[in-house]
Design an enzyme around this catalytic site. Structure first.
Site, mmCIF file in Angstrom:
data_model
loop_
_atom_site.group_PDB
_atom_site.id
_atom_site.type_symbol
_atom_site.label_atom_id
_atom_site.label_comp_id
_atom_site.label_asym_id
_atom_site.label_seq_id
_atom_site.Cartn_x
_atom_site.Cartn_y
_atom_site.Cartn_z
ATOM 1 N N ARG A 113 -0.586 1.014 -5.323
ATOM 2 C CA ARG A 113 -0.389 1.434 -6.709
ATOM 3 C C ARG A 113 -1.599 2.219 -7.209
ATOM 4 N NH1 ARG A 113 1.474 -1.627 -10.242
ATOM 5 N NH2 ARG A 113 2.427 -3.085 -8.788
ATOM 6 N N ALA A 167 -3.145 5.709 -0.133
ATOM 7 C CA ALA A 167 -4.006 4.995 -1.066
ATOM 8 C C ALA A 167 -3.687 5.349 -2.517
ATOM 9 C CB ALA A 167 -5.469 5.281 -0.754
ATOM 10 N N HIS A 168 -4.351 4.638 -3.415
ATOM 11 C CA HIS A 168 -4.084 4.721 -4.846
ATOM 12 C C HIS A 168 -4.235 6.141 -5.397
ATOM 13 C CE1 HIS A 168 -8.423 4.885 -5.921
ATOM 14 N NE2 HIS A 168 -8.552 4.119 -4.859
ATOM 15 N N ASN A 169 -3.288 6.508 -6.229
ATOM 16 C CA ASN A 169 -3.268 7.786 -6.949
ATOM 17 C C ASN A 169 -3.112 9.016 -6.055
ATOM 18 O OD1 ASN A 169 -5.209 5.972 -8.995
ATOM 19 N ND2 ASN A 169 -3.630 7.206 -9.992
ATOM 20 N N SER A 191 -6.517 9.392 -4.265
ATOM 21 C CA SER A 191 -6.391 10.636 -5.024
ATOM 22 C C SER A 191 -6.294 11.879 -4.138
ATOM 23 C CB SER A 191 -7.566 10.775 -6.007
ATOM 24 O OG SER A 191 -7.573 9.713 -6.927
#
Length: 331
Positions: free
Chosen positions: A222, A243-245, A263
């Site tokens: 998330r 991974a996140h974002n 990201s």
């Protein structure tokens, strides 16, 4: 056991039938493993030499190949052998595991959950508060879908998969065994006293588009805030980390053991080879390819192919490898 004549198969593929065979075809197999009642494929010239010793009664071949099938054997010539073989595999695809009841009595479904028409929910599943399942969603045994998650029509989720709270899943997706959607992203910072690590809360979610397929034991974390996004039509292999974002465009492919750090942005149609690693806050633009085992440290231009660790233009990296090999040979 289902079987087809060579003519029945060709009627579906609409190829050019060369030769004939009286054998009923009971399934597909690799060229060197096939038996006399199986069909195989010859995708390029380098495999032609294996046809004479193959026991297969029939083969799919490209239109550019000129070999003859031989006695009581047949070829179906097609423009794209791989796509034709995919169609054949559909002919012989066994039926999925059977649900004796649409919703197993051991499944735990919160009273506020909305379950669409034709859904099937297996043994020991958990469906949390305010979850919404579209029509004809399939949850195989031991799937957990946590609160406020939305899953679109005709999505199939295999055993062991966990979908955390507030995630949004599109329609016609397939998640294989033990997929993790929406676990916390990997976010820590040193504490002020320097004696430990402070966990950074991850309050975002995961949004997955339509027709996405995710392989076994892969993870989509998330967002720290906002969302980690996987675009329509993406295909993700086993043991992949997103991974996140991170944001993936449409129809991206990630092979096994590859990973996106936090990201990362992928454009449309990006292809990432096995075990490749992408540094955080990197952008790989549409149509780019990352070779297997590469480590991407910088942005990659649209349509470019990169290779190596650290990754660079594939042609430059290949020239370096040739030069090093030549140097070692002359040393």
């Amino acid at each position: 056991m289902v079987s087809y004549t060579i003519s029945e198969i060709n009627n579906i593929l609409k190829g050019e039938l060369i030769g004939d065979t009286s054998q009923k075809i009971e399934g597909p197999e690799e060229l060197q493993k096939a038996s006399c009642n199986q069909i195989t494929f010859i995708g390029s010239k380098k495999y032609v030499k294996f046809w004479e010793d193959s026991n297969a009664c029939a083969a799919l071949v490209g239109t550019d190949l000129t070999i003859s099938p031989g006695d009581n054997r047949a070829f179906i010539k097609v423009k794209n052998v791989d796509l034709a073989m995919a169609t054949i595999l559909e002919f012989f695809n066994p039926i999925a595991p059977v649900f004796e009841t649409d919703i197993h009595p051991t499944a735990v479904i919160h009273e506020t959950a909305k379950i669409g028409h034709g859904c099937k929910i297996g043994a020991n599943c958990y469906v949390g508060k305010d979850v919404e399942l579209g029509n004809e969603v399939i949850l195989y045994p031991n799937v957990c879908v946590f609160d406020e998650t939305v899953i679109g029509d005709k999505t199939t989720i295999w055993s062991g998969t966990v979908i955390r709270e507030r995630c949004i899943i599109g329609s016609h997706c397939i998640f294989h065994t033990n997929v993790s959607i929406g676990a916390d992203g990997f976010g820590y910072r040193p504490s002020e006293d320097g004696r430990g690590l402070v966990k950074i809360p991850q309050i975002g979610n995961v949004i997955i588009g339509h027709y996405v397929e995710i392989g076994a034991n892969s993870c989509v974390d998330r967002g720290k805030f906002s969302s980690t996004i996987v675009g329509d039509g993406c295909k993700i292999d086993n043991l992949v980390q997103i991974a996140h974002n991170s944001v993936m465009g449409r129809s991206c492919i990630m092979a096994g053991h590859s990973g996106l750090a936090g990201s990362v942005t992928l454009g449309d149609g990006v292809m990432i080879g096995g075990s490749a690693s992408i540094k955080d806050h990197t952008t790989i633009n549409s149509g780019a390819t990352v070779g297997a085992g590469s480590g991407v440290m910088n942005d990659v231009a649209a349509g470019k192919t990169v290779l190596g660790y650290p990754a660079q233009d594939a042609r430059d990296m290949l020239r370096q490898w040739v030069a090093i090999r030549q140097f070692m040979k002359n040393k």
